[in-house]
Design a protein around this motif. Structure first.
Motif, PDB file in Angstrom:
ATOM      1  N   VAL A 110       6.367  55.111  31.154  1.00  0.00           N
ATOM      2  CA  VAL A 110       7.050  54.589  32.332  1.00  0.00           C
ATOM      3  C   VAL A 110       8.178  55.540  32.699  1.00  0.00           C
ATOM      4  CG1 VAL A 110       8.442  52.684  33.267  1.00  0.00           C
ATOM      5  CG2 VAL A 110       6.515  52.196  31.729  1.00  0.00           C
ATOM      6  N   MET A 111       8.250  55.933  33.968  1.00  0.00           N
ATOM      7  CA  MET A 111       9.315  56.793  34.484  1.00  0.00           C
ATOM      8  C   MET A 111      10.271  55.951  35.327  1.00  0.00           C
ATOM      9  SD  MET A 111       8.375  59.896  33.652  1.00  0.00           S
ATOM     10  CE  MET A 111       6.948  60.910  33.367  1.00  0.00           C
ATOM     11  N   TYR A 112      11.582  56.097  35.071  1.00  0.00           N
ATOM     12  CA  TYR A 112      12.542  55.358  35.889  1.00  0.00           C
ATOM     13  C   TYR A 112      13.832  56.151  36.092  1.00  0.00           C
ATOM     14  CZ  TYR A 112      15.494  53.901  31.909  1.00  0.00           C
ATOM     15  OH  TYR A 112      16.335  53.877  30.836  1.00  0.00           O
ATOM     16  N   CYS A 113      14.629  55.635  37.012  1.00  0.00           N
ATOM     17  CA  CYS A 113      15.880  56.276  37.421  1.00  0.00           C
ATOM     18  C   CYS A 113      16.822  55.187  37.932  1.00  0.00           C
ATOM     19  CB  CYS A 113      15.525  57.304  38.505  1.00  0.00           C
ATOM     20  SG  CYS A 113      16.885  58.208  39.216  1.00  0.00           S
ATOM     21  N   ASN A 114      17.643  55.515  38.920  1.00  0.00           N
ATOM     22  CA  ASN A 114      18.596  54.579  39.528  1.00  0.00           C
ATOM     23  C   ASN A 114      18.124  54.094  40.889  1.00  0.00           C
ATOM     24  OD1 ASN A 114      20.662  54.352  37.665  1.00  0.00           O
ATOM     25  ND2 ASN A 114      21.724  56.161  38.392  1.00  0.00           N
ATOM     26  N   GLU A 115      17.273  53.088  40.914  1.00  0.00           N
ATOM     27  CA  GLU A 115      16.907  52.424  42.153  1.00  0.00           C
ATOM     28  C   GLU A 115      16.027  53.303  43.044  1.00  0.00           C
ATOM     29  OE1 GLU A 115      16.633  49.040  43.745  1.00  0.00           O
ATOM     30  OE2 GLU A 115      18.521  48.975  42.683  1.00  0.00           O
ATOM     31  N   LEU A 136       0.485  57.488  33.992  1.00  0.00           N
ATOM     32  CA  LEU A 136       1.880  57.399  34.413  1.00  0.00           C
ATOM     33  C   LEU A 136       2.169  56.101  35.160  1.00  0.00           C
ATOM     34  CD1 LEU A 136       2.158  61.042  35.759  1.00  0.00           C
ATOM     35  CD2 LEU A 136       3.018  60.191  33.569  1.00  0.00           C
ATOM     36  N   TYR A 137       3.243  55.446  34.752  1.00  0.00           N
ATOM     37  CA  TYR A 137       3.736  54.265  35.441  1.00  0.00           C
ATOM     38  C   TYR A 137       4.994  54.650  36.194  1.00  0.00           C
ATOM     39  CZ  TYR A 137       0.439  51.507  32.758  1.00  0.00           C
ATOM     40  OH  TYR A 137      -0.712  50.990  32.230  1.00  0.00           O
ATOM     41  N   TYR A 138       4.930  54.489  37.495  1.00  0.00           N
ATOM     42  CA  TYR A 138       6.014  54.858  38.412  1.00  0.00           C
ATOM     43  C   TYR A 138       6.828  53.597  38.708  1.00  0.00           C
ATOM     44  CZ  TYR A 138       7.855  56.131  43.084  1.00  0.00           C
ATOM     45  OH  TYR A 138       8.639  56.351  44.190  1.00  0.00           O
TER      46      TYR A 138
END
Length: 154
Positions: A110-115, A136-138
């Protein structure tokens, strides 16, 4: 002849103003960055789906700057800061670092960031696709959506 000499600069000035207005309107229409709703070749997820993947033990990659990561993150997430310039010393998102973290090109991550106004999730996901990662999980809602949903964080 004198009239033609004076008319040319005025025409150039009017043309310059028109070009500036058009360029300014195009830039304003584009507005601030907004993450795409989906990225072909990946699975777009919301917080509830991210939570289910977390409970299954799927690794999470936090693409934010180190200071953001230190301030709070999904438990056990790995910070692999991505920068636009691959030569930027802060860039830790490489094919090797991602492969070391998840183990195989077809392992889920899982790829994540700030909003949704953070470009890093999209950039990391697209780079990983280009490197041959296939599961890949976006998660464009990222850490803020995770927190708003009441899921645990460190």
């Amino acid at each position: 002849m004198r009239r033609a000499g004076r008319a040319l600069p005025r025409w150039i000035a009017v043309f310059g103003v028109l070009v500036a207005l058009v360029v300014g309107n195009v830039a304003a229409a584009q507005g601030p960055y907004r993450a795409p709703a989906a990225i072909p070749g990946t699975q777009t997820i919301e917080a509830s789906e991210a939570w289910a993947l977390f409970r299954e033990g799927v690794p999470f990659v936090d693409t934010r700057l180190r200071a953001d990561f230190e301030a709070g993150r999904v438990p056990e997430a790995r910070n692999l800061t991505i920068m636009r310039d691959l030569d930027d010393e802060r860039n830790r998102f490489t094919r090797e670092s991602l492969l070391e973290f998840i183990g195989e090109l077809d392992a889920p991550v899982v790829m994540y960031c700030n909003e949704r106004d953070c470009w890093r999730t999209e950039a990391a996901t697209r780079r990983a696709l280009g490197w041959g990662f296939t599961n890949l999980y976006y998660f464009p809602g990222g850490f803020p959506e995770w927190i708003r949903s009441g899921y645990p964080f460190e």
